[in-house]
Design an enzyme around this catalytic site. Structure first.
Site: not given
Length: 292
Positions: A79, A116
């Site tokens: 990430k 998210d």
């Protein structure tokens, strides 16, 4: 549209491609979800797992882009590398400080998103929750917490953060601070005292997860006000001990599977141009996979 569509399709020269990059990546449910939607909507596309070793992320992403992929999801341990490789960071990525979705734009740029937080909010709304009524009490101060706190505060919702290590909660509050945001920090051993002042409780930690550090995490919710919504991003088990404790008190609960589905929906829309339905069919598909 109802029923589970056939999942196998021929792949040809015009097939649109996307995937999920991680190491390992075999655990990801993303191929199951995206290929279900591709089949449902009759899209000539395929979504594949892409196991990429640490240190090879940049080479792999450039290769996928050159090979005509539309983009990719990104999971651990890549990430930070995804954040660094992007030519354009959307506000969701900047605010959350993380990237889970890459889009390879037609002009050659790599666009980075974080779905998210917005996926979490979309899941609440799908359950009929008016998130604007806040305030929200968020447990945890990791990457998921930051994405969720960013999405909540961007909607004008006041947030309190409680984390075992108070300094991490304070760092998160500082990172997201602005004249428009209202973020407070509360001590971990005192957060239940603040329940009466909140309309939403969110667990963003792994507490309550099967096989996690505390898979029986079920704090005392006696001080929770009537109607408080209790949400958990853990989805194994779907009804965590926290959610069972909340339901036993008659509080509305929202489990973590919907966040998984809605964050996937946002990426699918970017790559394939269709906003897919999150409905009973795909929920049943995911439930069956988790149960297996």
């Amino acid at each position: 549209m109802t029923g589970v569509p056939p999942m196998r399709r021929a792949i040809g020269g015009g097939t649109m491609l996307a995937g999920v990059i991680g190491w390992p990546v075999s655990h990801s449910r993303s191929p199951l979800l995206h290929n279900f939607w591709l089949a449902r909507y009759g899209i000539d596309g395929a979504y594949v797992p892409l196991p990429v070793r640490p240190g090879l992320f940049d080479v792999a992403v450039r290769g996928l882009q050159a090979a005509g992929f539309r983009g990719a999801n990104v999971t651990i341990p890549h990430k930070e590398a995804a954040f660094a490789i992007a030519d354009h960071l959307h506000r969701s990525a900047v605010r959350s400080g993380s990237v889970n979705t890459l889009v390879f734009a037609g002009d050659g740029r790599i666009e980075a998103h974080s779905t998210d937080g917005d996926g979490f909010v979309a899941n609440l709304e799908a359950h009929g929750v008016d998130v604007t009524r806040g305030p929200a009490l968020v447990l945890g101060a990791g990457g998921a917490a930051r994405a969720i706190v960013a999405s909540l505060t961007d909607r004008g919702i006041a947030v309190s953060i409680a984390n075992r290590t108070r300094a991490r909660a304070e760092d998160l509050a500082h990172a997201l601070a602005s004249p428009e945001t209202r973020i407070a920090v509360t001590d971990w051993d005192r957060w239940t005292d603040g329940l009466p002042d909140h309309a939403l409780l969110v667990n963003t930690t792994s507490l309550g997860m099967h096989g996690g550090p505390d898979d029986v995490f079920a704090p005392d919710l006696a001080r929770a006000p009537a109607g408080m919504v209790v949400a958990d991003i853990v989805y194994v088990p779907r009804m965590t001990p926290l959610l069972r404790a909340a339901a036993a008190r008659g509080l509305p609960v929202v489990d973590g599977t919907g966040m998984l589905l809605h964050q996937a929906r946002l990426g699918f829309r970017e790559w394939f141009g269709v906003d897919p339905a999150v409905d009973a069919d795909i929920q049943a598909l995911l439930d069956a996979d988790l149960a297996g």
